[in-house]
Design an enzyme around this catalytic site. Structure first.
Site, PDB file in Angstrom:
ATOM      1  N   ASP A 171     -46.828 -61.926 -39.444  1.00 42.43           N
ATOM      2  CA  ASP A 171     -45.544 -61.348 -39.834  1.00 42.43           C
ATOM      3  C   ASP A 171     -44.814 -60.927 -38.558  1.00 42.43           C
ATOM      4  OD1 ASP A 171     -43.634 -60.208 -41.729  1.00 42.43           O
ATOM      5  OD2 ASP A 171     -44.307 -58.272 -40.949  1.00 42.43           O
ATOM      6  N   GLU A 253     -43.600 -67.417 -41.404  1.00 42.40           N
ATOM      7  CA  GLU A 253     -42.496 -67.525 -42.339  1.00 42.40           C
ATOM      8  C   GLU A 253     -41.550 -68.624 -41.861  1.00 42.40           C
ATOM      9  OE1 GLU A 253     -41.608 -63.275 -44.268  1.00 42.40           O
ATOM     10  OE2 GLU A 253     -41.377 -63.345 -42.108  1.00 42.40           O
ATOM     11  N   CYS A 307     -47.297 -57.218 -53.421  1.00 44.39           N
ATOM     12  CA  CYS A 307     -48.616 -56.636 -53.179  1.00 44.39           C
ATOM     13  C   CYS A 307     -49.604 -57.766 -52.879  1.00 44.39           C
ATOM     14  CB  CYS A 307     -49.075 -55.846 -54.411  1.00 44.39           C
ATOM     15  SG  CYS A 307     -50.789 -55.295 -54.302  1.00 44.39           S
ATOM     16  N   CYS A 310     -52.562 -57.552 -55.838  1.00 42.34           N
ATOM     17  CA  CYS A 310     -52.388 -57.995 -57.221  1.00 42.34           C
ATOM     18  C   CYS A 310     -51.177 -58.912 -57.416  1.00 42.34           C
ATOM     19  CB  CYS A 310     -52.262 -56.792 -58.161  1.00 42.34           C
ATOM     20  SG  CYS A 310     -50.686 -55.930 -58.007  1.00 42.34           S
ATOM     21  N   CYS A 326     -48.623 -50.143 -53.686  1.00 40.31           N
ATOM     22  CA  CYS A 326     -48.306 -50.894 -54.894  1.00 40.31           C
ATOM     23  C   CYS A 326     -48.230 -49.948 -56.096  1.00 40.31           C
ATOM     24  CB  CYS A 326     -49.372 -51.968 -55.133  1.00 40.31           C
ATOM     25  SG  CYS A 326     -49.087 -52.887 -56.655  1.00 40.31           S
ATOM     26  N   CYS A 329     -50.929 -51.494 -58.953  1.00 35.99           N
ATOM     27  CA  CYS A 329     -52.397 -51.387 -58.859  1.00 35.99           C
ATOM     28  C   CYS A 329     -52.868 -50.290 -57.909  1.00 35.99           C
ATOM     29  CB  CYS A 329     -53.005 -52.721 -58.446  1.00 35.99           C
ATOM     30  SG  CYS A 329     -52.825 -53.103 -56.694  1.00 35.99           S
ATOM     31  N   ASP A 336     -46.904 -54.066 -42.680  1.00 29.58           N
ATOM     32  CA  ASP A 336     -46.829 -55.352 -41.982  1.00 29.58           C
ATOM     33  C   ASP A 336     -48.087 -56.186 -42.208  1.00 29.58           C
ATOM     34  OD1 ASP A 336     -44.303 -54.850 -41.051  1.00 29.58           O
ATOM     35  OD2 ASP A 336     -44.999 -53.938 -39.180  1.00 29.58           O
TER      36      ASP A 336
HETATM   37 ZN   LIG Z   1     -50.859 -54.321 -56.430  1.00 29.63          ZN
END
Ligand SMILES: [Zn+2]
Length: 376
Positions: A171, A253, A307, A310, A326, A329, A336
């Site tokens: 990233d 990316e 996330c 999940c 998150c 979850c 990062d």
């Molecule tokens: Zn999550």
């Protein structure tokens, strides 16, 4: 892999004039050819050459090989765009090949001018992968701020690509220049500090505005540029080394067209310095290529809001610049690293839909600067 290496020439005053005259004459002839091509709507080089070869040689006093090269230059420019007449600037590039340019040692070249061949000394920037055996005969002679450079095409050997066991996601950012999915964080703190320092100093010199101040300003900008360049080289080297040690591929990316997609990107680039993202991504890609590490480009959307545990995606997940939490979850992590993990999983070979391998490069010289210019 073809790289373009930038080399500074150190001609004597007399040689400088000879190169300059040659360049001006070359481009004058380009305009002569361009007029013919545009008027007659003839753009392929064979036909142009048939019609103009002897004219060019007698009118402009150019060598056979230079004539062929300039017809090629004009023809290529029209093949790229036939919508209007092309005018060539007096100091546009001259395209050289092995018949009119010889490089036998690292410190000098023999180059054809209007007044015959000249042996001109030259020097390379730092961290340049130059191996004389790998130098192709092709090079562009360019004039930048009254200084001549050769852009030399070098064929750098690539190791056969490995079959990656893992993928390391990277990233890129401002606070942290690069963060990997394996938890490596390359902080941008030093860069930010230096940028602030240089901006401050530049501001002082700018407000003075004298000739001397301008000279200093130039020097400082160069220093700043070099610092950024070194930092990017250093970080990319470490990331590629880790990938090599662990037999991993690298995922980045896909930043093509990011300006149109991401709101606020303009502000972002001015903060980080134009092209910084591109530069470090480019360095990672070429260093990886040379050691056979595959690089994958993935869709950059929502990598920072998703996330990695999940998959739940929401703005709410990222409360601050550095923390990810998150709300679905409860997964908490450095923001990062979380983004880098998403980048890695998007490139995972088990998810081929997200996978977009880099386009294959042709190994053949096509008369244009190829992949990237390294060094300064
Ligand atoms: Zn999550």
């Amino acid at each position: 892999m073809l790289l373009t290496v930038k080399t500074k020439l150190h001609p004597t005053k007399d040689q400088h004039l000879k190169l300059l005259r040659t360049m001006e004459r070359f481009n004058e002839a380009c305009n002569y050819v361009s007029e013919f091509a545009w008027r007659n709507k003839v753009f392929d080089k064979v036909t142009i050459q048939k019609n103009l070869y002897y004219d060019i040689r007698s009118q402009f006093g150019l060598s056979a090989q230079m004539t062929v090269r300039l017809v090629g230059k004009v023809s290529e420019s029209y093949l790229a765009d036939r919508s209007c007449y092309h005018e060539f600037k007096p100091h546009g590039a001259i395209i050289y090949d092995q018949r009119i340019l010889t490089i036998k040692t690292l410190d000098a070249c023999s180059i054809l001018t209007l007044e015959g061949r000249e042996k001109i000394s030259m020097s390379f920037g730092r961290s340049q992968p130059l191996d004389l055996k790998r130098v192709r005969g092709q090079a562009d002679l360019v004039l930048i701020k009254n200084q001549f450079y050769l852009l030399i095409v070098v064929d750098v050997p690539e190791e056969p690509q490995i079959q990656p066991k893992e993928i390391i996601g990277v990233d890129l950012g401002i606070v942290n220049i690069a963060t990997t999915s394996t938890g490596e964080i390359f902080s941008g703190k030093k860069c930010t500090e230096s940028r602030e320092k240089y901006t401050r100093i530049k501001g002082i010199f700018q407000s003075v505005g004298t000739w001397n101040a301008k000279k200093h300003l130039k020097k400082i900008s160069k220093k700043e540029r070099r610092f950024k360049n070194d930092t990017n080289h250093c970080i990319s080297k470490q990331i590629v080394a880790e990938a090599k040690d662990t037999q991993s591929g690298i995922a980045l990316e896909d930043l093509t067209g990011i300006r149109d997609r991401v709101p606020g990107y303009k502000a972002l680039t001015s903060a980080i310095g134009k092209w910084a993202f591109y530069e470090i991504a480019m360095y990672i890609r070429y260093k990886a290529h040379m050691v056979g590490i595959p690089v994958y480009l993935v869709d950059p959307q929502y990598t920072s809001q998703q996330c990695s545990h999940c998959g739940y995606t929401s703005k709410e997940n990222r409360k601050t610049q550095s923390d990810f939490f998150c709300i679905d979850c409860g997964h908490a992590e450095n923001a990062d690293i979380n983004a880098a993990k998403n980048i890695a999983s998007r490139a995972d070979v088990n998810q081929p839909i997200a996978l977009r391998p880099e386009p294959k490069r042709s190994g053949r010289w096509k008369g244009k600067p190829t992949t990237l210019v390294v060094g300064s």
